[in-house]
Design a protein around this motif. Structure first.
Motif, PDB file in Angstrom:
ATOM      1  N   SER A   1      17.961  32.221 -31.086  1.00  0.00           N
ATOM      2  CA  SER A   1      16.873  31.710 -30.254  1.00  0.00           C
ATOM      3  C   SER A   1      16.595  32.643 -29.075  1.00  0.00           C
ATOM      4  CB  SER A   1      17.228  30.312 -29.749  1.00  0.00           C
ATOM      5  OG  SER A   1      16.239  29.822 -28.880  1.00  0.00           O
ATOM      6  N   ASP A   2      17.663  33.179 -28.461  1.00  0.00           N
ATOM      7  CA  ASP A   2      17.505  34.096 -27.320  1.00  0.00           C
ATOM      8  C   ASP A   2      16.851  35.415 -27.749  1.00  0.00           C
ATOM      9  OD1 ASP A   2      18.645  32.229 -25.676  1.00  0.00           O
ATOM     10  OD2 ASP A   2      20.634  33.149 -25.630  1.00  0.00           O
ATOM     11  N   LEU A   3      17.164  35.865 -28.962  1.00  0.00           N
ATOM     12  CA  LEU A   3      16.634  37.143 -29.439  1.00  0.00           C
ATOM     13  C   LEU A   3      15.196  37.037 -29.953  1.00  0.00           C
ATOM     14  CD1 LEU A   3      19.553  38.890 -31.393  1.00  0.00           C
ATOM     15  CD2 LEU A   3      18.407  39.704 -29.331  1.00  0.00           C
ATOM     16  N   THR A   4      14.794  35.837 -30.382  1.00  0.00           N
ATOM     17  CA  THR A   4      13.476  35.670 -31.015  1.00  0.00           C
ATOM     18  C   THR A   4      12.317  36.178 -30.162  1.00  0.00           C
ATOM     19  OG1 THR A   4      14.226  33.856 -32.437  1.00  0.00           O
ATOM     20  CG2 THR A   4      11.855  34.005 -31.994  1.00  0.00           C
ATOM     21  N   PRO A   5      12.195  35.779 -28.875  1.00  0.00           N
ATOM     22  CA  PRO A   5      11.064  36.289 -28.085  1.00  0.00           C
ATOM     23  C   PRO A   5      11.106  37.799 -27.887  1.00  0.00           C
ATOM     24  CG  PRO A   5      12.583  35.041 -26.697  1.00  0.00           C
ATOM     25  CD  PRO A   5      12.990  34.802 -28.100  1.00  0.00           C
ATOM     26  N   ILE A   6      12.305  38.367 -27.841  1.00  0.00           N
ATOM     27  CA  ILE A   6      12.437  39.826 -27.702  1.00  0.00           C
ATOM     28  C   ILE A   6      11.923  40.519 -28.957  1.00  0.00           C
ATOM     29  CG2 ILE A   6      14.072  41.747 -27.440  1.00  0.00           C
ATOM     30  CD1 ILE A   6      15.845  39.850 -25.806  1.00  0.00           C
ATOM     31  N   VAL A   7      12.348  40.002 -30.115  1.00  0.00           N
ATOM     32  CA  VAL A   7      11.943  40.598 -31.390  1.00  0.00           C
ATOM     33  C   VAL A   7      10.434  40.450 -31.599  1.00  0.00           C
ATOM     34  CG1 VAL A   7      12.173  40.392 -33.899  1.00  0.00           C
ATOM     35  CG2 VAL A   7      14.210  40.332 -32.458  1.00  0.00           C
ATOM     36  N   GLU A   8       9.881  39.336 -31.166  1.00  0.00           N
ATOM     37  CA  GLU A   8       8.426  39.150 -31.270  1.00  0.00           C
ATOM     38  C   GLU A   8       7.686  40.177 -30.428  1.00  0.00           C
ATOM     39  OE1 GLU A   8       7.914  35.095 -30.117  1.00  0.00           O
ATOM     40  OE2 GLU A   8       8.362  34.290 -32.115  1.00  0.00           O
TER      41      GLU A   8
END
Length: 355
Positions: free
Chosen positions: A37-44
């Motif tokens: 969940s923490d990585l999702t906005p970064i990857v987006e």
């Protein structure tokens, strides 16, 4: 940087595959889900930036392709310049996502508002601030639970506290701590003179037992009869609780509930949050020594904002922002404009420190 971004994208992909597997222990599943969940906005943001760069290269090639007609090349060139102007914004958004996260940002919060200098007018202003945050919480769909109110009997609050529960509560409210000053003509002032008074706001991240361990032998717990309004049964039982944390001298009083056990549980929640906040501020001060600047130091004595009713303005002194919409700020509607500006300034300063 590109290598780091590639590693983050790969880790996100690996986590997705790991979470799809059966037989994971609940604790492990929760841990991996949190990381995913923490990585999702970064990857987006990485995907958005990568796509933007690819489109930019494609548009540049089109604008230089002699086999295309002039109108198509001009169109591609115009799109190229538009996209090139937007890329720095995408890059900054990604940098913001990569900034170290405040571990307390996703926590709930304890709000404490106390009347400062100014007598009854300060107490009335404290009640205005408390209700401002209550309305703000409602607008965000957060739960606002009043924990304790010591009123003056004339509509003002000597002090008041509440527990605010919801998504990202502390992240939004953490810059509200400090001295809030008000300038207005009191209703009781016949000559129309403007009075200046103040109230202090403290926003504490709500600490869990895993965050702060409290030894029972460090506590002195007194019970006594509640005082003030609260119904007929309030004053007939020893339901009020005073907890003193002996190592630090911190004292928490809770008497809002009719149950001694509930008051004790609330008082421990506040005590745990105050101890956690004190440790956070100690660490922040140590880090701040290595920073060029620091927005909203969290110093409770820092005057952060002035509410001038005759002029209809609210000024945040930390970022020199003035809004001429005091009614909307007080109603909680325009408070986000102040908070968004504070968060943006803090992000800009932290990005500058990394440069």
């Amino acid at each position: 940087m590109d290598d780091k971004l590639a590693r983050l994208a790969q880790r996100h992909k690996d986590l997705n595959e790991m979470l799809a597997k059966e037989g994971l222990e609940p604790a492990e599943f929760a841990k991996l889900s949190k990381e995913y969940s923490d990585l999702t906005p970064i990857v987006e943001k990485i995907a958005e930036l990568t796509q933007g760069r690819e489109e930019l290269a494609s548009l540049q090639a089109m604008s230089e392709d002699a086999s295309l007609d002039a109108e198509m090349r001009d169109f591609a060139l115009a799109e190229y310049h538009d996209l090139k102007a937007r890329l720095p914004e995408l890059e900054r958004a990604l940098q913001v996502e990569l900034l170290p996260k405040d571990a307390a940002d996703e926590k709930n919060a304890i709000l404490e508002v106390r009347a400062g200098t100014g007598g009854e007018e300060a107490a009335l202003f404290a009640s205005v601030l408390f209700r401002m945050y209550q309305r703000y919480a409602e607008l965000h769909g957060w739960r606002f639970e009043v924990m304790d109110i010591a009123d003056t009997g004339l509509g003002g609050f000597k002090e008041a506290s509440a527990s605010i529960t919801g998504r990202g509560v502390f992240a939004r409210l953490k810059f509200e701590s400090g001295v809030h000053r008000v300038q207005r003509v009191p209703e009781t002032e016949s000559s129309g003179r403007i009075h200046t008074s103040a109230a202090t706001v403290a926003v504490l991240p709500e600490a869990e037992e895993v965050d702060i361990q409290i030894d029972e032998k460090d506590l002195k717990i007194d019970v006594y009869r509640s005082s003030g309004p609260g119904g007929q049964s309030v004053n007939t039982t020893d339901s009020a609780v005073r907890i003193t944390h002996l190592p630090t001298g911190l004292v928490v009083i809770q008497q809002d509930e009719k149950s001694q056990h509930k008051n004790k549980a609330k008082a421990l929640k506040v005590l745990r949050s105050r101890l956690y906040d004190a440790e956070r501020r100690r660490q922040d001060e140590a880090r701040a020594a290595n920073r060029k600047t620091q927005v909203g130091s969290g110093d409770r004595s820092e005057r952060i904002r002035t509410y001038n009713f005759p002029q209809g303005r609210v000024t945040d002194h930390r970022i020199n922002l003035t809004l001429y919409k005091i009614d909307k700020v007080i109603n909680g509607e325009a408070l986000d404009e102040m908070i968004d500006a504070m968060i943006a300034e803090d992000q800009a300063e932290r990005l500058a420190d990394l440069a």
